[in-house]
Write an enzyme that holds these catalytic residues in place. Structure first.
Site, mmCIF file in Angstrom:
data_model
loop_
_atom_site.group_PDB
_atom_site.id
_atom_site.type_symbol
_atom_site.label_atom_id
_atom_site.label_comp_id
_atom_site.label_asym_id
_atom_site.label_seq_id
_atom_site.Cartn_x
_atom_site.Cartn_y
_atom_site.Cartn_z
ATOM 1 N N ALA A 50 0.819 -1.207 0.000
ATOM 2 C CA ALA A 50 0.000 0.000 0.000
ATOM 3 C C ALA A 50 0.857 1.263 0.000
ATOM 4 O O ALA A 50 0.514 2.256 -0.629
ATOM 5 C CB ALA A 50 -0.931 0.000 1.209
ATOM 6 N N CYS A 51 1.992 1.206 0.669
ATOM 7 C CA CYS A 51 2.838 2.391 0.746
ATOM 8 C C CYS A 51 3.651 2.599 -0.533
ATOM 9 O O CYS A 51 4.315 3.604 -0.689
ATOM 10 C CB CYS A 51 3.778 2.323 1.951
ATOM 11 S SG CYS A 51 4.838 0.871 1.964
ATOM 12 N N ALA A 52 3.580 1.636 -1.452
ATOM 13 C CA ALA A 52 4.322 1.755 -2.713
ATOM 14 C C ALA A 52 3.386 1.569 -3.899
ATOM 15 O O ALA A 52 3.774 1.053 -4.929
ATOM 16 C CB ALA A 52 5.442 0.721 -2.753
#
Length: 111
Positions: A50-52
Site C-alpha cells: 500500500a505504501c508503494a
C-alpha cells in the site's frame, strides 16, 4: 480456475491477518498483465504494498516472507473499504476468475 492457480499469501491463522486486505498469488502468471486486465475490468488492485502503490516492484513484505519467485511476481493485493458490499466482492471474484481463465487460454503452456 483450478486448484493451485491461486494461492493466498500470508498467515493461515485469520487472527494474524488484516480483515480488509487480501494478497493472492497466481503462480506462473505475469503480474503486470494481470494487473492491467484487472484495471480494464474495473477491479482495483496493486502489485506492491500500500505504501508503494503505483510501482510494479514486489511487495517488500512478501519478499521478507520468502514467498517463492513464481508467486512473488504474480501476487496481487486487494483491499476492501468499509462501504464494500458482499455483492461487490462476488462481482470482483467473477471478474478475476474470468481474467485468469482468459490469460490461461492465451498461454497454452500454462493450461
Amino acid at each position: 480456475m483450478g486448484p493451485g492457480r491461486v494461492v493466498r499469501n500470508g498467515p493461515s491463522d485469520p487472527a494474524l491477518r488484516l480483515p480488509q486486505t487480501l494478497n493472492l498469488g497466481f503462480p506462473g502468471l505475469d503480474g503486470d498483465a494481470l494487473l492491467m486486465q484487472l484495471d480494464l475490468a474495473g477491479v482495483a488492485a496493486s502489485l506492491g504494498s500500500a505504501c508503494a502503490s503505483g510501482t510494479t516492484e514486489p511487495s517488500p513484505t512478501l519478499v521478507a516472507m520468502r514467498v517463492p519467485d513464481d508467486r512473488l511476481r504474480s501476487s496481487v493485493r486487494f483491499s476492501l473499504g468499509a462501504a464494500t458490499t458482499a455483492a461487490e466482492v462476488e462481482d470482483a471474484i467473477d471478474r478475476i476468475v474470468a481474467i485468469v481463465r482468459r490469460i490461461d487460454r492465451a498461454d497454452p503452456d500454462r493450461g
